[in-house]
Design a protein around this motif. Structure first.
Motif, short mmCIF file in Angstrom:
data_model
loop_
_atom_site.label_atom_id
_atom_site.label_comp_id
_atom_site.label_asym_id
_atom_site.label_seq_id
_atom_site.Cartn_x
_atom_site.Cartn_y
_atom_site.Cartn_z
N PHE A 153 1.19 19.76 0.50
CA PHE A 153 1.31 20.81 1.51
C PHE A 153 2.74 21.32 1.65
O PHE A 153 2.98 22.54 1.69
CB PHE A 153 0.82 20.25 2.85
CG PHE A 153 0.69 21.28 3.95
CD1 PHE A 153 -0.46 22.04 4.07
CD2 PHE A 153 1.71 21.48 4.86
CE1 PHE A 153 -0.59 22.98 5.08
CE2 PHE A 153 1.59 22.41 5.87
CZ PHE A 153 0.43 23.17 5.98
N ARG B 35 0.55 20.47 10.18
CA ARG B 35 0.23 19.33 9.31
C ARG B 35 0.50 18.01 10.02
O ARG B 35 -0.28 17.06 9.93
CB ARG B 35 1.04 19.43 8.03
CG ARG B 35 0.65 18.46 6.91
CD ARG B 35 1.18 17.06 7.06
NE ARG B 35 2.59 17.03 7.34
CZ ARG B 35 3.53 17.14 6.41
NH1 ARG B 35 3.22 17.31 5.15
NH2 ARG B 35 4.81 17.07 6.76
N TYR C 119 -2.70 17.19 1.94
CA TYR C 119 -2.03 17.70 3.12
C TYR C 119 -0.89 16.77 3.54
O TYR C 119 0.06 17.20 4.19
CB TYR C 119 -3.02 17.81 4.29
CG TYR C 119 -3.93 19.00 4.23
CD1 TYR C 119 -3.51 20.25 4.68
CD2 TYR C 119 -5.22 18.89 3.75
CE1 TYR C 119 -4.34 21.34 4.64
CE2 TYR C 119 -6.07 19.98 3.71
CZ TYR C 119 -5.63 21.20 4.16
OH TYR C 119 -6.46 22.29 4.12
#
Length: 212
Positions: free
Chosen positions: A176, A201, A154
């Motif tokens: 991500f 995020r 991520y």
């Protein structure tokens, strides 16, 4: 298309990474998320699986040329470690989330000699807590942990900070931002959704992205 974009496209195609910004998922923590990630779906998609496992093997050779053993995280990292180790003709094992409560009560499965140069194979890095626990268990057992190869990250600040504090290098096949960009380019999501995804995020506890 580079390998990171190719894997991103593959993850989207099998819904291993699934974006739903207008109907958020709810994590166990209660946080609303526009993304759901299940990299186990890679294993049931032979073409993508071949690309991912070869990329793991290539990354180990390129980033950690002194590696002697691959160690998978339990449970999702185990098959990736096994297949990549086969491609590299290299020993592998795995690290349990805790010691067994029977038998030899092992936490580390597979032969691990003191001083062995190890690379940890992980499927997903979010806050990095579980991966760092594996690294610490290996270090306590006398291994020299060169770093981690993960399929997806991520790129969350908490995870990056934890890895840095633990002095652990992580190399991810894709991330991500790349998956979000490929999703927008291929019409999987709207281009304007990318900023919402990145906002999540950057600060998962801030739900302002939901109303945008």
């Amino acid at each position: 298309m580079n390998i990171s974009e190719k894997i991103a496209q593959g993850l989207l195609s099998v819904k291993a990474v699934f974006f739903r910004p207008d109907e958020p998922f709810t994590w166990a923590s209660g946080i609303k998320s526009p993304v759901y990630c299940d990299n186990r779906l890679i294993l049931t998609a032979p073409e993508l699986r071949g690309v991912v496992e070869q990329a793991i093997a290539d990354t180990v050779k390129a980033e950690y040329p002194d590696c002697e053993v691959l160690m998978g995280t339990s449970t999702a990292g185990i098959p990736h470690a096994a297949i990549a180790a086969h491609l590299l003709d290299m020993p592998m094992g795995y690290v349990r989330s805790g010691n067994k409560d029977h038998g030899r009560q092992n936490r580390i499965e597979g032969r691990l000699e003191p001083g062995a140069k190890v690379v940890v194979i992980e499927d997903l890095i979010s806050t990095a807590g579980s991966a760092i626990e594996v690294v610490e268990a290996l270090r306590e057992a006398g291994a020299e942990v060169l770093g981690i190869v993960s399929v997806f990250t991520y790129g969350m600040k908490k995870g990056l900070d934890r890895l840095e504090a633990a002095n652990v290098k992580n190399v991810s096949l894709t991330n991500f931002d790349t998956v979000a960009a490929v999703a927008a380019e291929t019409g999987y999501i709207r281009p304007e959704d990318v900023a919402r995804l990145i906002a999540f995020r950057n600060n998962p506890s801030d739900e302002s992205w939901i109303t945008k």
